[in-house]
Design a protein around this motif. Sequence first.
Motif, PDB file in Angstrom:
ATOM      1  N   VAL A 599      13.125   7.944 -21.380  1.00  0.00           N
ATOM      2  CA  VAL A 599      12.035   7.067 -21.792  1.00  0.00           C
ATOM      3  C   VAL A 599      11.349   6.465 -20.569  1.00  0.00           C
ATOM      4  O   VAL A 599      10.121   6.311 -20.539  1.00  0.00           O
ATOM      5  CB  VAL A 599      12.563   5.968 -22.736  1.00  0.00           C
ATOM      6  N   VAL A 602       8.913   9.024 -19.159  1.00  0.00           N
ATOM      7  CA  VAL A 602       7.751   9.217 -20.020  1.00  0.00           C
ATOM      8  C   VAL A 602       6.782   8.043 -19.888  1.00  0.00           C
ATOM      9  O   VAL A 602       5.561   8.222 -19.763  1.00  0.00           O
ATOM     10  CB  VAL A 602       8.194   9.392 -21.487  1.00  0.00           C
ATOM     11  N   LYS A 684       3.557   3.974 -27.746  1.00  0.00           N
ATOM     12  CA  LYS A 684       3.997   5.066 -26.868  1.00  0.00           C
ATOM     13  C   LYS A 684       5.502   4.973 -26.615  1.00  0.00           C
ATOM     14  O   LYS A 684       6.198   5.997 -26.532  1.00  0.00           O
ATOM     15  CB  LYS A 684       3.223   5.016 -25.548  1.00  0.00           C
ATOM     16  N   ALA A 688       8.319   7.740 -27.466  1.00  0.00           N
ATOM     17  CA  ALA A 688       9.215   8.252 -26.427  1.00  0.00           C
ATOM     18  C   ALA A 688      10.677   8.126 -26.843  1.00  0.00           C
ATOM     19  O   ALA A 688      11.488   9.035 -26.597  1.00  0.00           O
ATOM     20  CB  ALA A 688       8.970   7.498 -25.117  1.00  0.00           C
TER      21      ALA A 688
END
Length: 971
Positions: A599, A602, A684, A688
């Motif tokens: 995560v 990302v 987002k 993720a």
Amino acid sequence: LIAAEHLSTGHKSAPMGVMEERFLDRLQQSRTRCAIGAVTFVATLVGGICYFPFTSALILSVEPTPTSPSGVAHRIYAQYFPPEPVQLLVLVKSRDGSPLIPHVNSTLEPEQPRALERWVAAPPPTPLTAEAAQVSHELSGVAARELDVHCRYTFLSYFDIGLKKSHEGRHDRPIHDVLDGIISRVARPMLFDSDASRTLMLVQIEACHGEDMTAEIVGKNEASAPVVSAMEALKDYADAYPASSGLAVERVSFPGVMATVQEGVETAMLLSTLTAIPAFVLLGVFFKNLRLLIITLINIAFCVATSVLIMYPVSLSMKVSAEAPAMMVATGLAMSIDYSLFILTRFGEEKRAGASVKQALLVTLQTSGHTVFISGSTLCLCFLGMLLIPVSTISTMGLAAAFTVLFAIVGGLTITPALLLSFPDFFTADRRLGLSADGIALFAAAPKRLAGDGSEPMLGQGQERASGLPWSPAAAPTAAGSAGSHSDAGSAAARPWSLWASVGRLSQRGWLVVVPLLVGVAVPFVIPLLDFEYIEGLQTLLPRGDPLTETFLEVQDHFGVSQIFPNTIVVLPPNPGDVTSRGWLNASCHAMKFMASNVTEVMRAHGREAGDASLQNFAMKASDFSGLMIQGGICTSLLISLLENPLAKKYGDFLVNGFSNEDRTATKVRVKTTLDPFSTVGQKWIAAVRDAMAASEVWVSDPSFPGDTTVLGEMHLTGMAQEQMDGAADTFASLPRVIGATLLIVMAVLGSAFRSAVVPLRAVLCLSWMLLVTFGLGVLVYQHGVLQSLGIRPFLTSPDPPAHHAMYWMTPCIAFSILVGLGLDYDVFFMESVVEHFDAGYSSREAVVEALRHTGTIICVAGVIMFLAFGSLLIGASPMINQLAFHLCVGVLIDCFVTTKVIIPCAMAMLDLLPGNANFWPRKPPPALTEPTVEPLPPLRRLGSLRNSLSDNARRSAMSPHGVRSMQSPA
């Protein structure tokens, strides 16, 4: 029902006007009006009584669709675990930023001797440690005093944690001291911020009086009374804590947040009600009779209260959003004022021209009543189109708005004429704007009566018709002229100068310039819509400046919003015994660490793409996970391996009981993040985490040995943020269907009403231009911050960092339907007048000009009143209400001053260049009108006065489809 059935122009079972007369004859019966009055009074009273129970049944969360990821996760969590307990948070912080406990940088090194003892050893206290511990002790006492007798709860604090309460004086106290040290050590990252200057103390309430407690039911039943009492007690403690001490105490909770949001909405609506007084005064002055405001106020009260009465039982069986009352009040206020303005204005014009009350009402129902019925019916169907949205909390808002519009129609077409027939002397006495004793039975002053009509009091004598269709040799078409057309010069010479008529004529003549200009104006507003983003959550709903809002934001910034709205991963191992297997625990722990790393990468990639420095430095840590397999960033399998029995067993039992269900078939992991999961960046982050979970369900401990794998099982991420995200995504995914259905409804109803295929197409294009400009401007203001530099609170963007600004996701959903309704109101009202003039023999161009002469000021007054009513919401402290008010104000002003005055005249001027009557195709043009060969009639003062001179049979045979007398016959 009689009026509604026959107000449609497509009904041909009886001559136009006959059914309206029957309806009015029925209303003239005392028992009918008494029944209407009784129903109105009872419905308004009971609806008002139900308002507060209704608002208490509303929810802030969004019900996701069953097939969405959060819907599946929510269902699985409910299957294996009891509901999330009610969590009351107390924030304790140092006033000068000094730490409450010392920083601990030691790490657990298993290979070092006595590593575990050094790792769990209590650090030396700071000057504030003792005071913080005392606060913890006092808060524990407050919770015990309010909850011990009736509730099952847990008090959680770093200074009062673990098993201390259960081992006082026991011989195995050293064992428990080690366990307490472990629990305290792993709890530090969750209960303290990064610099240890703030700590959270929590009261988690699972059940009271034998009933499970959830945030949604607090304050809504008797079982939750101890929770409400505990919330008040914690608030009193925080408020009374001495300001001279080194600590500050603040409180926040999900039930408290819900109550604050509801208070903010109610405050905004109250402010709107108070500031609507100038709008009503303006309306009364325009009526030239302040007494008519009584009818408008009765219609508003009936409309909103009856809608509440209907929606209250709906809220008991379905989830209705907390924003529903704001939408109902805004819709009821807008529609009731518009419908009252249309009906009462036309009624007043008929009365001033000399018609009796019944005659005036008859013409009013045939004209303005038709507008109200067609526009309101279309809007009802458009709101019902929101039922196509699969998210119940949004679709029920459409249902609530549809009921509101329905009762606005009922009020306008039933209550209004019933009141006018019941008290004609009172409501038609307009001397001194109605501020006189005329028409009041207690006073002897008699109202004025029209000369020649001794039956009913009139609004005035000798006044010319304010609107309508005058006939005179100068204005009527001649036999030599084109059939059914008036010359522009002749019409202009017979009419007084009108600003709006001049604007319309100028727009028609300059359409070659105006149309490209309108397209050019729209482009800068359409482009921002291409990168439209939205946010979810409660931050935009909380009123600015409220103490609870400030505490909420502080907790979010330093601990993450997940402390109030937990993010939970539900793990379903393949075998029931896996949750106690050291191999599965070790593999799942390393999977969590892998997820944190994944995560992080990302989110940093998103930061590099967006140029966001804060995201480029983002790091998700292993300590952000708290579950059966990992605590404080340390694998619990490692901790257990360092313990000897009975310590290992006791610690293992503590973890299993706290994070697994009873039959050990599922376990849960809390996920912490300092990002706001409701924001655009939070969306987002959720995506993720979901991707990382999917990649970790089968864990490969050593890539060089692919066969060495551990199946961790299914993983599902659940929480309010995930439900809001999926609910918003499903809503916007279904918006094309809703918009398509809305446009089809508009085209079908308007096409049927006006017997034209072109009129609804033109209406849809005009509505689209207004909506694109309005929402484009909203994106520029609330996402791009074009007005941020002004520092005006209603125009400020969300509190997120500048790169993350966005609009609250419900704002466009609510504003779209209301703006479509208002746009249709003004469009239909205007086009009714255009068609009325067109059927009377005016050309389409001149019919537009004359319609503007007669309706332009009315529409502008309606727009100004709506602007004042909605503009007051801009003063409120709720950002979401500010955003909604901004869109409504902009849309109303565009509708009233641009669409009806410029766009429609331009569009009709363009279509007029086509052969035939393209503006009304396939509607047939009116028959050719001929100048009478006998002595000319005097100028037509009012439709009602002409009808009054005809016998019933002659009048019925002479009526045109729109209630305008045909002038083919010189009689």
